[in-house]
Motif scaffolding. Structure first.
Motif, PDB file in Angstrom:
ATOM      1  N   LEU A 168      64.651  33.639  58.301  1.00  0.00           N
ATOM      2  CA  LEU A 168      65.930  33.969  58.938  1.00  0.00           C
ATOM      3  C   LEU A 168      65.877  33.670  60.429  1.00  0.00           C
ATOM      4  O   LEU A 168      66.846  33.188  61.023  1.00  0.00           O
ATOM      5  CB  LEU A 168      66.261  35.434  58.687  1.00  0.00           C
ATOM      6  N   LEU A 169      64.721  33.946  61.041  1.00  0.00           N
ATOM      7  CA  LEU A 169      64.530  33.598  62.449  1.00  0.00           C
ATOM      8  C   LEU A 169      64.613  32.088  62.640  1.00  0.00           C
ATOM      9  O   LEU A 169      65.175  31.611  63.631  1.00  0.00           O
ATOM     10  CB  LEU A 169      63.168  34.113  62.935  1.00  0.00           C
ATOM     11  N   LEU A 170      64.066  31.336  61.695  1.00  0.00           N
ATOM     12  CA  LEU A 170      64.104  29.881  61.780  1.00  0.00           C
ATOM     13  C   LEU A 170      65.533  29.368  61.681  1.00  0.00           C
ATOM     14  O   LEU A 170      65.932  28.469  62.444  1.00  0.00           O
ATOM     15  CB  LEU A 170      63.241  29.262  60.671  1.00  0.00           C
ATOM     16  N   THR A 171      66.311  29.921  60.775  1.00  0.00           N
ATOM     17  CA  THR A 171      67.716  29.506  60.652  1.00  0.00           C
ATOM     18  C   THR A 171      68.469  29.759  61.948  1.00  0.00           C
ATOM     19  O   THR A 171      69.239  28.904  62.411  1.00  0.00           O
ATOM     20  CB  THR A 171      68.386  30.251  59.482  1.00  0.00           C
ATOM     21  N   ASN A 172      68.264  30.918  62.548  1.00  0.00           N
ATOM     22  CA  ASN A 172      68.887  31.207  63.845  1.00  0.00           C
ATOM     23  C   ASN A 172      68.463  30.185  64.885  1.00  0.00           C
ATOM     24  O   ASN A 172      69.281  29.717  65.698  1.00  0.00           O
ATOM     25  CB  ASN A 172      68.494  32.615  64.320  1.00  0.00           C
ATOM     26  N   PHE A 226      71.699  35.531  61.373  1.00  0.00           N
ATOM     27  CA  PHE A 226      71.129  36.713  60.732  1.00  0.00           C
ATOM     28  C   PHE A 226      70.677  37.685  61.816  1.00  0.00           C
ATOM     29  O   PHE A 226      69.913  37.314  62.714  1.00  0.00           O
ATOM     30  CB  PHE A 226      69.937  36.336  59.847  1.00  0.00           C
ATOM     31  N   SER A 227      71.135  38.913  61.733  1.00  0.00           N
ATOM     32  CA  SER A 227      70.764  39.935  62.708  1.00  0.00           C
ATOM     33  C   SER A 227      69.257  40.197  62.653  1.00  0.00           C
ATOM     34  O   SER A 227      68.617  40.027  61.613  1.00  0.00           O
ATOM     35  CB  SER A 227      71.538  41.230  62.410  1.00  0.00           C
ATOM     36  N   LYS A 228      68.706  40.627  63.779  1.00  0.00           N
ATOM     37  CA  LYS A 228      67.267  40.926  63.830  1.00  0.00           C
ATOM     38  C   LYS A 228      66.910  42.097  62.926  1.00  0.00           C
ATOM     39  O   LYS A 228      65.732  42.283  62.583  1.00  0.00           O
ATOM     40  CB  LYS A 228      66.856  41.231  65.265  1.00  0.00           C
ATOM     41  N   ASP A 229      67.906  42.888  62.526  1.00  0.00           N
ATOM     42  CA  ASP A 229      67.649  44.013  61.626  1.00  0.00           C
ATOM     43  C   ASP A 229      67.519  43.576  60.171  1.00  0.00           C
ATOM     44  O   ASP A 229      67.052  44.339  59.328  1.00  0.00           O
ATOM     45  CB  ASP A 229      68.778  45.045  61.733  1.00  0.00           C
ATOM     46  N   VAL A 230      67.942  42.336  59.864  1.00  0.00           N
ATOM     47  CA  VAL A 230      67.866  41.836  58.492  1.00  0.00           C
ATOM     48  C   VAL A 230      66.467  41.284  58.250  1.00  0.00           C
ATOM     49  O   VAL A 230      66.046  40.324  58.890  1.00  0.00           O
ATOM     50  CB  VAL A 230      68.924  40.737  58.246  1.00  0.00           C
ATOM     51  N   ILE A 231      65.749  41.889  57.320  1.00  0.00           N
ATOM     52  CA  ILE A 231      64.381  41.486  57.020  1.00  0.00           C
ATOM     53  C   ILE A 231      64.337  40.433  55.928  1.00  0.00           C
ATOM     54  O   ILE A 231      63.510  39.515  55.944  1.00  0.00           O
ATOM     55  CB  ILE A 231      63.522  42.702  56.604  1.00  0.00           C
ATOM     56  N   SER A 232      65.235  40.551  54.948  1.00  0.00           N
ATOM     57  CA  SER A 232      65.264  39.591  53.849  1.00  0.00           C
ATOM     58  C   SER A 232      66.674  39.535  53.278  1.00  0.00           C
ATOM     59  O   SER A 232      67.519  40.362  53.601  1.00  0.00           O
ATOM     60  CB  SER A 232      64.257  39.982  52.763  1.00  0.00           C
TER      61      SER A 232
END
Length: 347
Positions: free
Chosen positions: A25-29, A37-43
């Motif tokens: 998700l970090l990579l997509t951002n 994807f918010s930093k609170d979203v883990i998966s």
């Protein structure tokens, strides 16, 4: 199977794959340059497609559940794998496999084997490792650090042909965008400039096209009315522009719907519900057998309902029950059922 057709569209399709955690998700951002994807979203439990640009080049980024996601059933995992392929048709130009640079786990080391099982044995040729890092370390120093780091990380990267890139967990850091784009373009060019494909990606494409045809037929009357209304409001060049815009918008809407829901996906869901019902019914009947024939029927019905609604998650319950009733090596409910009811008749 590699699709080596040249002259592909300007847009690059990127299938982002995560092992565990929120690195994908970090990579997509980071690719899109925004907090998709918010930093609170883990998966995530579903599949998504987002579009944007990387260093000026159009990108379509597809995400799905992590390979080692524990909170979804096997049936749901299978359906989302199919959906991610539908979102990426006719196939991805690159698989970007995201890991946390500081947290390489034993599961991560098995990711290449699982990727080949899910996407096809040649998918690693089209893959690159993306390592998330925290901080503002210079790119060259980071990559040098990776090359000198623990053997397990180097071994993991080697399984992907030695291709890797380090990206910042801070999506606002755009300093390495150009480097990443060049690495992706170089990998794609080395494979003939086309996209990856396989039988399942071809199946996904056929299913989406079939669904698009169905939806167009369904919308035919509505489209005809819209065109008639436009002919009453516009003239000449403006009429053509309005019709083109309308046709483009309708086509995009139909395509998006067909990618998210089509016959292939509905078949996967139905099979998951069916297998869940069967497993649940068997489990309930076996438990109910303790109370006699009446118990078998009652618990069989209850188990089937629960299993069907869970779409296959009853397998997990069976495993727990096996552990509680007897040692796994001595008693396995699945094997008992198969041997008792489906064994070949003796001559």
């Amino acid at each position: 199977m590699d699709n080596r057709k040249k002259g592909s569209s300007m847009e690059l399709r990127l299938m982002v794959v995560g092992s565990s955690g929120h690195s994908q998700l970090l990579l997509t951002n980071a690719i899109l340059g925004r907090e998709e994807f918010s930093k609170d979203v883990i998966s995530i439990s579903g599949s998504t497609k987002n579009v944007g640009e990387l260093a000026g080049r159009p990108m379509a980024v597809i995400n799905g559940p992590n390979i080692y996601e524990k909170d979804i059933s096997q049936a749901k995992r299978k359906m989302e794998l199919r959906r991610s392929k539908c979102l990426c048709i006719p196939g991805p130009h690159a698989f970007l496999v995201a890991f946390d640079m500081e947290k390489i786990s034993p599961n991560d080391m098995r990711t290449p084997k699982l990727m080949m099982r899910r996407f096809g044995r040649h998918c690693l040729r089209h893959s690159m490792v993306l390592l998330a890092f925290e901080g503002n370390t210079e790119g060259a120093a980071l990559e040098d650090r990776v090359k000198k780091t623990d053997w397990h990380l180097r071994e993991l990267i080697e399984k992907f042909g030695g291709r890797f890139h380090v990206f910042s967990k801070n999506w606002r850091d755009r300093s390495r965008d150009r480097d990443l784009l060049l690495k992706i373009e170089r990998m794609v060019a080395s494979l003939g400039g086309g996209h990856f494909s396989s039988r399942t990606f071809q199946k996904a494409e056929d299913s989406v096209k079939k669904e698009e045809k169905r939806l167009r037929k369904q919308r035919a009357e509505e489209n005809e009315k819209a065109w008639t209304d436009m002919e009453k409001q516009y003239m000449s060049d403006e009429l053509y522009r309005q019709k083109d815009a309308y046709t483009t918008n309708v086509g995009a809407e139909i395509r998006a719907k067909a990618e998210m829901d089509n016959g292939w996906l509905r078949t996967s869901l139905a099979r998951g519900l069916g297998s869940g019902f069967v497993v649940g019914a068997v489990m309930g009947a076996l438990v109910g057998s303790i109370e006699g024939p009446g118990g078998m029927v009652l618990y069989g019905i209850i188990g089937g309902a629960v299993g069907g609604s869970a779409g296959g998650t009853a397998q997990v319950a069976i495993k727990h029950m096996e552990d509680r009733v007897a040692p796994p090596a001595r008693l396995n409910f699945n094997s008992i059922f198969i041997n008792r009811f489906f064994a070949a008749p003796r001559p």
